[in-house]
Motif scaffolding. Structure first.
Motif, mmCIF file in Angstrom:
data_model
loop_
_atom_site.group_PDB
_atom_site.id
_atom_site.type_symbol
_atom_site.label_atom_id
_atom_site.label_comp_id
_atom_site.label_asym_id
_atom_site.label_seq_id
_atom_site.Cartn_x
_atom_site.Cartn_y
_atom_site.Cartn_z
ATOM 1 N N GLU A 1 13.692 39.121 39.947
ATOM 2 C CA GLU A 1 13.227 39.176 41.336
ATOM 3 C C GLU A 1 13.620 37.913 42.098
ATOM 4 O O GLU A 1 14.092 37.982 43.238
ATOM 5 N N ARG A 2 13.427 36.756 41.466
ATOM 6 C CA ARG A 2 13.751 35.486 42.140
ATOM 7 C C ARG A 2 15.257 35.383 42.390
ATOM 8 O O ARG A 2 15.690 34.909 43.454
ATOM 9 N N SER B 1 19.634 24.499 38.448
ATOM 10 C CA SER B 1 18.331 24.837 37.876
ATOM 11 C C SER B 1 18.406 24.822 36.356
ATOM 12 O O SER B 1 19.466 25.057 35.776
ATOM 13 N N ARG C 1 16.051 37.437 45.394
ATOM 14 C CA ARG C 1 15.537 36.809 46.613
ATOM 15 C C ARG C 1 16.444 35.657 47.049
ATOM 16 O O ARG C 1 16.718 35.479 48.243
ATOM 17 N N LEU C 2 16.898 34.873 46.095
ATOM 18 C CA LEU C 2 17.776 33.755 46.416
ATOM 19 C C LEU C 2 19.108 34.245 46.976
ATOM 20 O O LEU C 2 19.636 33.684 47.943
ATOM 21 N N LEU D 1 12.694 29.445 35.101
ATOM 22 C CA LEU D 1 11.885 30.211 36.051
ATOM 23 C C LEU D 1 12.688 31.262 36.813
ATOM 24 O O LEU D 1 12.147 31.912 37.712
ATOM 25 N N LEU D 2 13.945 31.436 36.466
ATOM 26 C CA LEU D 2 14.793 32.371 37.202
ATOM 27 C C LEU D 2 14.684 33.774 36.612
ATOM 28 O O LEU D 2 15.418 34.135 35.697
ATOM 29 N N ASN D 3 13.773 34.558 37.158
ATOM 30 C CA ASN D 3 13.661 35.963 36.738
ATOM 31 C C ASN D 3 14.511 36.828 37.669
ATOM 32 O O ASN D 3 15.130 36.347 38.613
ATOM 33 N N HIS E 1 20.123 37.760 34.816
ATOM 34 C CA HIS E 1 19.459 38.007 36.100
ATOM 35 C C HIS E 1 20.348 37.563 37.265
ATOM 36 O O HIS E 1 20.458 38.268 38.273
ATOM 37 N N GLU F 1 13.364 29.606 49.258
ATOM 38 C CA GLU F 1 14.035 30.712 49.938
ATOM 39 C C GLU F 1 13.966 30.551 51.452
ATOM 40 O O GLU F 1 14.926 30.859 52.165
ATOM 41 N N LEU G 1 13.392 25.326 41.641
ATOM 42 C CA LEU G 1 12.662 26.596 41.684
ATOM 43 C C LEU G 1 11.148 26.383 41.753
ATOM 44 O O LEU G 1 10.403 27.326 42.029
#
Length: 199
Positions: free
Chosen positions: A103-104, A95, A107-108, A99-101, A150, A74, A68
């Motif tokens: 939004e991310r 991961s 996106r992924l 860092l995986l919020n 998330h 992406e 990440l």
């Protein structure tokens, strides 16, 4: 016809490390503090994946360090997606989850990621801090637990194997976390995978 490697094993899975960097300092891993010289770029990574798919690879796992941290993640996944027409069926990511919020995660998923494996080596602040090589485990534990939510909200379904939990268990360090981790995984409805520790 199935392609075989030099040891007569079928070629199926490619693990591609995107960075040597990590935001943690797990004592069993200890990633580099800076990227090595000559790291391949996005275009070169895409060429490698294309060549691997032509040889029979059907599953790609993106790793690190902490993948990440790679700013092209992406974009790479999006560029790889057309290879599904040539036999690639699965794109996965490993991961530490910090860092995986939300939004991310979305996106992924939108980029085409199929599966995420998150790493967590304990269920208490002390065990997490010790195994992650950090001072304060409370924040990391909270971030990884939030990352599970998330990922689930973004469409990574644990019941379908889209979301899994990895744990490294070391004797005398966090082996008392084995049952609590199993209980956490059961409560979350997520598969727990125990990763072999190697010196």
């Amino acid at each position: 016809m199935t392609q075989l490697d030099q040891h007569c094993r079928p070629i199926g899975v490619l693990r591609l490390s995107l960075t040597a960097l990590c935001n943690l300092a797990c004592p069993y891993c200890l990633p580099d503090s800076k990227e090595p010289l000559g790291l391949i770029n996005l275009e070169q990574r895409l060429k490698i994946v294309k060549a691997a798919v032509e040889l029979g690879v059907h599953s790609l796992r993106l790793t690190g360090g902490e993948p990440l941290l790679n700013p092209d993640l992406e974009e790479l996944i999006t560029a790889i997606n057309p290879l599904r027409n040539q036999g690639l069926s699965d794109i996965a990511l490993t991961s530490n989850g910090f860092l995986l919020n939300g939004e991310r995660a979305h996106r992924l998923r939108k980029a085409g990621l199929n599966r995420i494996s998150l790493s967590l080596d304990g269920t208490t602040a002390d065990s997490v801090a010790r195994m992650a090589g950090i001072k304060h485990g409370e924040l990391h534990l909270a971030q990884v637990l939030a990352a599970i939510g998330h990922a689930r909200s973004a469409g990574f379904d644990p019941a379908k194997g889209d979301l899994k939990l990895n744990a490294v268990i070391e004797k005398g360090k966090n082996d008392n976390q084995l049952l609590p981790l199993a209980e956490l995984a059961r409560n979350e409805g997520i598969e727990l995978r125990l990763i072999e520790y190697m010196d």
